[in-house]
Design an enzyme around this catalytic site. Sequence first.
Site, PDB file in Angstrom:
ATOM      1  N   SER A  52       0.800  -1.221   0.000  1.00  0.00           N
ATOM      2  CA  SER A  52       0.000   0.000   0.000  1.00  0.00           C
ATOM      3  C   SER A  52       0.833   1.272   0.000  1.00  0.00           C
ATOM      4  O   SER A  52       0.354   2.317  -0.454  1.00  0.00           O
ATOM      5  CB  SER A  52      -0.942   0.011   1.198  1.00  0.00           C
ATOM      6  OG  SER A  52      -0.213  -0.152   2.412  1.00  0.00           O
TER       7      SER A  52
ATOM      8  N   HIS B  97       0.078   5.068   6.891  1.00  0.00           N
ATOM      9  CA  HIS B  97       0.525   5.322   5.525  1.00  0.00           C
ATOM     10  C   HIS B  97       1.133   6.716   5.390  1.00  0.00           C
ATOM     11  O   HIS B  97       0.964   7.572   6.258  1.00  0.00           O
ATOM     12  CB  HIS B  97      -0.639   5.137   4.550  1.00  0.00           C
ATOM     13  CG  HIS B  97      -1.108   3.718   4.478  1.00  0.00           C
ATOM     14  ND1 HIS B  97      -2.191   3.258   5.208  1.00  0.00           N
ATOM     15  CD2 HIS B  97      -0.616   2.655   3.798  1.00  0.00           C
ATOM     16  CE1 HIS B  97      -2.349   1.959   4.969  1.00  0.00           C
ATOM     17  NE2 HIS B  97      -1.417   1.571   4.125  1.00  0.00           N
TER      18      HIS B  97
ATOM     19  N   ASP C  84       4.289  -8.042   6.678  1.00  0.00           N
ATOM     20  CA  ASP C  84       4.818  -9.245   7.315  1.00  0.00           C
ATOM     21  C   ASP C  84       5.226  -8.949   8.762  1.00  0.00           C
ATOM     22  O   ASP C  84       4.906  -9.701   9.680  1.00  0.00           O
ATOM     23  CB  ASP C  84       6.023  -9.771   6.532  1.00  0.00           C
ATOM     24  CG  ASP C  84       5.676 -10.088   5.091  1.00  0.00           C
ATOM     25  OD1 ASP C  84       5.028 -11.114   4.854  1.00  0.00           O
ATOM     26  OD2 ASP C  84       6.048  -9.302   4.206  1.00  0.00           O
TER      27      ASP C  84
END
Length: 369
Positions: free
Chosen positions: A44, A298, A162
């Site tokens: 993303s 983000h 992850d």
Amino acid sequence: MPPTQHNFPCDRELGRRRAGEPKATSVHALRPGDVEIVAAMGDSITAALGERSATILTDPIEWRGSSWSIGGDDSFEQMVTLPNILKEFNSAVTGYSKSFTVWKVPRIFGEPKDDLNVAVTGSHAYDIPAQARHLVYKLRKLPKKSFDDDWKLVTLWIGGNDLCAACEADDERDFPAPHTKSIEAALDYLQANVPRLFVNVVLVIDVTKLHELDKIGTCKPLHMWLCPCSTSSPEKRERVRGFAAEYQSMVSQLVLQEKYTNSDNFTAVSQPFFSAIEIPVDDEGKPDRSYFAPDCFHFRTKAHEAAAIALWNNMLEPVAAKRTNWVPGEDINCPTADRPYLATVKNTNLGNNLRVITSDAPDAVSDAK
């Protein structure tokens, strides 16, 4: 507030070939102006989710045209991205993202043929081989001469998602070795199927740094949703920090393998500017919220621009002397007469400071020449 106007600081002639000079025949003699096609793989952040979002409700918009590593909207003066830097040396560069998409909403008119940003929001390392196959599929739609002859630059960054779940791994063997193997599989596929390719392998960020934002407003509950291991117990965060360091080390060693460093047609270079990152702070010494989207995870425009500059600078820095920290506001490096090329293991004067893993003996090393 009008957008910041950026003045390009480099002598463009030092980053491209002189008129009549033949095209580069080796990836180790690749100037910025030689790059004709750009592409990107990742999650993303590379999709630029939330980059211009004003509220959490608009967070699912992916502002791909502004992505740090692959966005090509506007120009360097309006927005600093890696493609917009490269455009200053070669205005004909293609492959960069434009405009925006919405997460999980299909594009009305399909996927543009010239958009080579194959990053998918939510991706993990195990998704990267599939992204490599998708990228090759798209590249093969180019005219054959362009596919065969043009120099290509791919930026790969994966692993944040992850690490966001790594604190719950049942077995130490679950992470990060399998994730590194997925990156290796993707690199091997690209090398076997794409001629004239330089791959930036950007090292993963330590997501526990996000914990510093937890004192700000709603960041902690948002982190519990988006990246639970970044805001978990001190013991679990310490475990994730260890995984991040091991992941960075394993990927760095991976791209030093002789199969990636010794060809004139292909190379992969680790770019470590995220590996020792610190959260930017404001004038009061507090975490600077303006670098982050409303979800506190983000990147906003300021962070995308800072990441683009840090990546570019890493690309020009010698392999054994790359900066490992992202410093917002840092100057942009420029090609010089002495070092006009994108840095690789082979074109860096390493002496005995770096060692390359040989293909016939994975546990042995030999001096880089």
